[in-house]
Write a protein that holds these residues in place. Sequence first.
Motif, short mmCIF file in Angstrom:
data_model
loop_
_atom_site.label_atom_id
_atom_site.label_comp_id
_atom_site.label_asym_id
_atom_site.label_seq_id
_atom_site.Cartn_x
_atom_site.Cartn_y
_atom_site.Cartn_z
N ALA A 108 2.05 6.67 -6.88
CA ALA A 108 1.05 7.64 -7.30
C ALA A 108 1.57 9.06 -7.12
CB ALA A 108 -0.25 7.45 -6.53
N GLU A 109 2.21 9.32 -5.98
CA GLU A 109 2.77 10.65 -5.72
C GLU A 109 3.86 10.98 -6.73
OE1 GLU A 109 4.09 10.65 -1.68
OE2 GLU A 109 2.07 10.44 -0.87
N VAL A 122 5.90 13.77 -11.60
CA VAL A 122 6.46 13.70 -12.95
C VAL A 122 5.56 14.42 -13.94
CG1 VAL A 122 6.99 12.10 -14.84
CG2 VAL A 122 7.82 11.62 -12.55
N GLN A 123 4.24 14.24 -13.82
CA GLN A 123 3.31 14.93 -14.73
C GLN A 123 3.42 16.45 -14.58
OE1 GLN A 123 -0.52 13.27 -13.84
NE2 GLN A 123 -0.26 11.56 -15.26
N ALA A 130 0.84 -1.21 0.00
CA ALA A 130 0.00 0.00 0.00
C ALA A 130 0.87 1.26 0.00
CB ALA A 130 -0.93 -0.01 1.20
N GLU A 131 1.92 1.23 0.79
CA GLU A 131 2.83 2.39 0.84
C GLU A 131 3.54 2.56 -0.50
OE1 GLU A 131 6.59 4.14 3.37
OE2 GLU A 131 5.37 2.53 4.23
N ILE A 132 3.93 1.49 -1.13
CA ILE A 132 4.58 1.56 -2.44
C ILE A 132 3.60 2.14 -3.46
CG2 ILE A 132 5.45 0.15 -4.35
CD1 ILE A 132 6.75 -1.66 -2.19
N ARG A 133 2.34 1.71 -3.43
CA ARG A 133 1.34 2.25 -4.35
C ARG A 133 1.15 3.75 -4.15
NH1 ARG A 133 -1.37 -2.84 -3.78
NH2 ARG A 133 -2.40 -2.11 -1.91
N ARG A 134 1.09 4.19 -2.89
CA ARG A 134 0.94 5.61 -2.61
C ARG A 134 2.15 6.39 -3.12
NH1 ARG A 134 -1.12 3.65 2.31
NH2 ARG A 134 0.92 3.88 3.28
#
Length: 116
Positions: A31-32, A37-38, A24-28
């Motif tokens: 996402a951040e 990057v965007q 879950a922490e890796i997914r967050r």
Amino acid sequence: MTASGNGHGHSNGSTASDPAELRAEIRRTRAELGETVQLLAAKADVKARMKSSAVQARDRFRARASTTASRIRDTNGGRSGGQAALRPNPVPVATLIGVAASAVAVILLVMRRRRR
């Protein structure tokens, strides 16, 4: 490095050794990072930013021109002929439009060169 000393500020004392919590922490984090990057890519896209600035300048110019034309029509509205004062010599109006468009182009070029 321990789970409590990883610099993420987990002060609750629990260890993040549970694989589900780690995922879950890796997914967050992903996402951040994706959002970051965007944002950086959008900021680095000078061509798109300049195009946006040009569109905004064009829209402002058109709005001012429309407002000015409305004022002139309102001012000449009480006279006979209404817009007759604008028709005999359209060259100054075309010249003003050309000068304004040139000024916008020069401003955009100067801004672009300063960013390099």
